[in-house]
Design a protein around this motif. Sequence first.
Motif, PDB file in Angstrom:
ATOM      1  N   LEU A 471      49.264  80.740  66.038  1.00  0.00           N
ATOM      2  CA  LEU A 471      49.452  81.489  67.325  1.00  0.00           C
ATOM      3  C   LEU A 471      50.483  80.236  67.601  1.00  0.00           C
ATOM      4  O   LEU A 471      51.936  81.454  67.864  1.00  0.00           O
ATOM      5  CB  LEU A 471      48.629  81.448  68.086  1.00  0.00           C
ATOM      6  N   PHE A 472      50.884  79.444  66.845  1.00  0.00           N
ATOM      7  CA  PHE A 472      51.959  78.245  67.686  1.00  0.00           C
ATOM      8  C   PHE A 472      53.364  79.071  67.492  1.00  0.00           C
ATOM      9  O   PHE A 472      54.209  79.378  68.744  1.00  0.00           O
ATOM     10  CB  PHE A 472      52.162  77.288  67.288  1.00  0.00           C
ATOM     11  N   ASP A 473      53.698  79.771  66.945  1.00  0.00           N
ATOM     12  CA  ASP A 473      55.017  79.929  66.421  1.00  0.00           C
ATOM     13  C   ASP A 473      55.150  81.656  67.088  1.00  0.00           C
ATOM     14  O   ASP A 473      56.701  81.387  67.148  1.00  0.00           O
ATOM     15  CB  ASP A 473      55.349  80.112  64.684  1.00  0.00           C
ATOM     16  N   ILE A 531      35.547  80.928  73.393  1.00  0.00           N
ATOM     17  CA  ILE A 531      36.994  82.120  73.116  1.00  0.00           C
ATOM     18  C   ILE A 531      35.849  83.898  73.100  1.00  0.00           C
ATOM     19  O   ILE A 531      35.704  84.071  71.693  1.00  0.00           O
ATOM     20  CB  ILE A 531      38.256  82.594  72.490  1.00  0.00           C
ATOM     21  N   HIS A 532      36.216  84.711  74.062  1.00  0.00           N
ATOM     22  CA  HIS A 532      35.358  85.673  73.390  1.00  0.00           C
ATOM     23  C   HIS A 532      36.472  86.576  72.445  1.00  0.00           C
ATOM     24  O   HIS A 532      37.309  87.083  72.810  1.00  0.00           O
ATOM     25  CB  HIS A 532      35.293  86.553  75.082  1.00  0.00           C
ATOM     26  N   GLU A 533      34.823  87.127  71.531  1.00  0.00           N
ATOM     27  CA  GLU A 533      35.516  87.531  70.507  1.00  0.00           C
ATOM     28  C   GLU A 533      36.117  89.275  70.402  1.00  0.00           C
ATOM     29  O   GLU A 533      35.280  89.682  70.934  1.00  0.00           O
ATOM     30  CB  GLU A 533      34.812  87.038  69.547  1.00  0.00           C
ATOM     31  N   ILE A 534      38.154  89.216  70.474  1.00  0.00           N
ATOM     32  CA  ILE A 534      38.214  90.500  70.636  1.00  0.00           C
ATOM     33  C   ILE A 534      38.178  91.406  69.365  1.00  0.00           C
ATOM     34  O   ILE A 534      38.801  90.886  68.091  1.00  0.00           O
ATOM     35  CB  ILE A 534      39.212  89.840  71.023  1.00  0.00           C
ATOM     36  N   ASP A 535      37.322  91.893  69.397  1.00  0.00           N
ATOM     37  CA  ASP A 535      37.010  93.019  67.981  1.00  0.00           C
ATOM     38  C   ASP A 535      38.556  93.934  67.245  1.00  0.00           C
ATOM     39  O   ASP A 535      39.469  94.460  68.232  1.00  0.00           O
ATOM     40  CB  ASP A 535      36.059  93.386  67.557  1.00  0.00           C
ATOM     41  N   GLY A 536      39.197  93.522  66.411  1.00  0.00           N
ATOM     42  CA  GLY A 536      40.749  94.151  65.721  1.00  0.00           C
ATOM     43  C   GLY A 536      41.969  93.238  65.960  1.00  0.00           C
ATOM     44  O   GLY A 536      41.844  93.407  67.148  1.00  0.00           O
ATOM     45  N   LYS A 537      42.602  93.760  64.815  1.00  0.00           N
ATOM     46  CA  LYS A 537      44.347  93.021  65.247  1.00  0.00           C
ATOM     47  C   LYS A 537      44.685  93.588  66.053  1.00  0.00           C
ATOM     48  O   LYS A 537      45.370  92.909  67.002  1.00  0.00           O
ATOM     49  CB  LYS A 537      44.606  93.360  63.904  1.00  0.00           C
ATOM     50  N   GLN A 538      44.212  94.924  66.392  1.00  0.00           N
ATOM     51  CA  GLN A 538      45.398  95.566  67.456  1.00  0.00           C
ATOM     52  C   GLN A 538      44.850  94.749  69.306  1.00  0.00           C
ATOM     53  O   GLN A 538      45.530  95.202  70.161  1.00  0.00           O
ATOM     54  CB  GLN A 538      45.362  97.064  67.664  1.00  0.00           C
ATOM     55  N   ARG A 540      43.329  92.283  69.570  1.00  0.00           N
ATOM     56  CA  ARG A 540      43.815  90.595  69.981  1.00  0.00           C
ATOM     57  C   ARG A 540      45.462  90.316  69.846  1.00  0.00           C
ATOM     58  O   ARG A 540      45.539  89.656  71.011  1.00  0.00           O
ATOM     59  CB  ARG A 540      43.645  89.861  68.385  1.00  0.00           C
ATOM     60  N   GLU A 541      46.200  91.595  69.038  1.00  0.00           N
ATOM     61  CA  GLU A 541      47.511  91.491  69.812  1.00  0.00           C
ATOM     62  C   GLU A 541      48.015  91.554  71.170  1.00  0.00           C
ATOM     63  O   GLU A 541      48.395  91.268  72.173  1.00  0.00           O
ATOM     64  CB  GLU A 541      48.216  92.528  69.212  1.00  0.00           C
ATOM     65  N   LYS A 542      47.104  92.928  71.549  1.00  0.00           N
ATOM     66  CA  LYS A 542      47.585  93.954  72.948  1.00  0.00           C
ATOM     67  C   LYS A 542      46.728  92.117  74.049  1.00  0.00           C
ATOM     68  O   LYS A 542      47.195  91.951  75.361  1.00  0.00           O
ATOM     69  CB  LYS A 542      46.523  95.100  73.274  1.00  0.00           C
ATOM     70  N   ALA A 543      45.658  91.537  74.130  1.00  0.00           N
ATOM     71  CA  ALA A 543      44.992  91.269  74.724  1.00  0.00           C
ATOM     72  C   ALA A 543      45.854  89.529  74.525  1.00  0.00           C
ATOM     73  O   ALA A 543      46.672  88.731  75.565  1.00  0.00           O
ATOM     74  CB  ALA A 543      44.287  90.058  74.646  1.00  0.00           C
ATOM     75  N   LEU A 544      46.780  88.829  73.996  1.00  0.00           N
ATOM     76  CA  LEU A 544      47.599  87.995  73.648  1.00  0.00           C
ATOM     77  C   LEU A 544      48.970  87.960  74.327  1.00  0.00           C
ATOM     78  O   LEU A 544      49.433  87.409  75.314  1.00  0.00           O
ATOM     79  CB  LEU A 544      48.119  87.595  72.041  1.00  0.00           C
ATOM     80  N   LYS A 545      49.444  88.617  73.981  1.00  0.00           N
ATOM     81  CA  LYS A 545      51.068  90.464  74.984  1.00  0.00           C
ATOM     82  C   LYS A 545      50.297  90.423  75.972  1.00  0.00           C
ATOM     83  O   LYS A 545      51.488  89.795  77.324  1.00  0.00           O
ATOM     84  CB  LYS A 545      51.524  91.121  74.574  1.00  0.00           C
ATOM     85  N   GLU A 546      49.194  90.164  76.573  1.00  0.00           N
ATOM     86  CA  GLU A 546      48.539  90.465  78.382  1.00  0.00           C
ATOM     87  C   GLU A 546      49.246  89.115  78.804  1.00  0.00           C
ATOM     88  O   GLU A 546      49.634  88.796  79.875  1.00  0.00           O
ATOM     89  CB  GLU A 546      47.430  91.079  78.310  1.00  0.00           C
ATOM     90  N   HIS A 588      56.223  94.398  71.365  1.00  0.00           N
ATOM     91  CA  HIS A 588      55.222  94.415  70.343  1.00  0.00           C
ATOM     92  C   HIS A 588      54.802  92.915  69.413  1.00  0.00           C
ATOM     93  O   HIS A 588      55.712  92.448  68.826  1.00  0.00           O
ATOM     94  CB  HIS A 588      55.243  95.355  69.495  1.00  0.00           C
ATOM     95  N   ILE A 589      54.197  92.657  70.014  1.00  0.00           N
ATOM     96  CA  ILE A 589      53.586  91.806  69.171  1.00  0.00           C
ATOM     97  C   ILE A 589      52.472  91.206  68.004  1.00  0.00           C
ATOM     98  O   ILE A 589      51.277  92.391  68.071  1.00  0.00           O
ATOM     99  CB  ILE A 589      53.235  90.327  70.553  1.00  0.00           C
ATOM    100  N   SER A 590      53.108  90.503  66.909  1.00  0.00           N
ATOM    101  CA  SER A 590      51.854  91.049  65.890  1.00  0.00           C
ATOM    102  C   SER A 590      51.392  89.748  65.745  1.00  0.00           C
ATOM    103  O   SER A 590      52.272  88.206  65.242  1.00  0.00           O
ATOM    104  CB  SER A 590      53.468  91.463  64.671  1.00  0.00           C
TER     105      SER A 590
END
Length: 592
Positions: A471-473, A531-538, A540-546, A588-590
């Motif tokens: 995720l660093f990059d 870390i609470h496991e987040i199901d699904g790529k979308q 995870r992307e949403k949680a990271l962006k927030e 949108h963060i991918s």
Amino acid sequence: MPYYSDELIEEVRSRNDIVDVISGYVRLQKKGSTYFGLCPFHNEKTGSFSVSPAKQMYYCFGCGAGGNVFTFLMEYENFTFPEAMQALADRAGIDLPKQELSGEAKRESDKRSRLLEINKEAGKYYYTLLRNERGAQALSYFRKRELSDATMQKFGLGYSDKYSDDLYRYLKSKGYEDEILKDSGLVGFDEKRGGHDKFWNRAMFPIMDIHNKVIGFGGRVMGDGEPKYLNSQETKIFDKSRNLYALNFARQSKRPYMLLCEGYMDVIALHQAGFDNAVASLGTSFTSGHASLLKRYTKEVYLTFDSDGAGIKAALRAIPILKEVGLSAKVINMKPYKDPDEFIKALGAEAYQERIDQAENSFMFEIRILQQDYDMKDPEGKTAFQHETAKKLAQFPEEMERNNYIEAVAEHYRMGYENLRKLVNQYGAQGGLAREPVKLKSATREVKKKEDGMKQSQKLLLTWLIEDTGLFDIVKQYITPEDFTEEIYKKAAEILYAQFAEGALNPGKIVSMFQNEEEQREIAALFNARIHEIDGKQEREKALKETILRVKENSYNYRAAHIAVTDIAGTQKLIDDKRQLEALRKLHISIN
């Protein structure tokens, strides 16, 4: 803290595998890629103490203790950082340079070393005095107590001369200044007498730490003076609550339990009789600090206090303290003799071992002493005793253990089991039966006050970077170390970003770069948070962006609130950051 170069600290740390070091203190069991055991820093029945070979860190999910191999020795052995550094360097066969101590650090280290030297010199002087004509009275005293020459030598017993400035003059002749002598606790100063000894005309008992260094003294007056026993005052090297008399010997005992005594002579008599697991507190009441210290070396403690009223009260005070840290306790009955010393002189070591084998369960001892306050022939007295007993039984958290004690008490005191059980449950319903402490899922709960949301967001982002280095990059495009407003997280981010740039994440090294014990715990928590496991790529992307948005927005608001009116460049940067923040909201963060 670091009195040595970062490179040398890292070499010592990397040459001491944390699993190997901690295995010498804690029984570890491998589960997957991590090792687990019972935490040595708090009471627990299920191992939540983890040691990671990959991270070269330990962390307890129950109490929050955590750090690297240096932190462990500093916590467990009560080492300063230089002492931990020296111990680990010796273990790895690394020679440490002697000239790298900085100004203030060198002064502090030198002062501690000089105080240890002074105590060692005093111990040698007292030892010598006992064995010449000036120490004849004290030697006679030890002989009457039936101590052998070998025992006196083992414990370094000595004598302080009847002249009240004898040690002072001796230490001055060795080149020690008044200022350092005053800090040693061995010498006092006043206008009338000048420098004078704290101990004079006393049989002397050197007090050693677990590394066999003399840190203080106890002294028994020869004659009718007061106080009968005198102990060193607390100093930079002597903390009564963190040391026990003869623990330096007892911790090496092969016996699976410790004998806790009240006095130095009891300890010495027991060691001479072959009970090399005896210790005593240092002229103070037994404390939770003493109990935690014992827990490092044993799971069971036998109380061998005086059999008089004061000894019984001391035992009743010590039992709950021992239980609180998870040690089981038993009480040795020495009647008709007063203490272990008298008992062994009268009946010998074999009879004392029989008393150990017959030692009373600590709870049953408490109930027996409680019963002495009631007239069991009087129905009213008997009923009152049963109610008080039921209250104590209701304090057991585990149902099975509680029922076992109800059964034992009912049988011993001829109470009906069912009637007693109902009474216990009645008191339990009134106050809530004591419950098993809930095992903490994360050290951040209960150990610290609830963190505010922004601090949690900054912490979460760092933990994500540590747990998922890919995720660093992504993150570095939006977040810089300057965006972390919590000082400790900002520093951690600076180190992390530098390590990522070098392509080598090194958790164990990062801990060494923080000096404060609390900071080391906080950094250890970053590397071990679940870390609470987040199901699904979308998702995870949403949680990271927030999370990125929250950290960036907080950074903007913090700088906006603290910028000077005249800071034109800073104001322009705020304007640019505001645009970037708005663009980030729409982006949108991918995650690949």
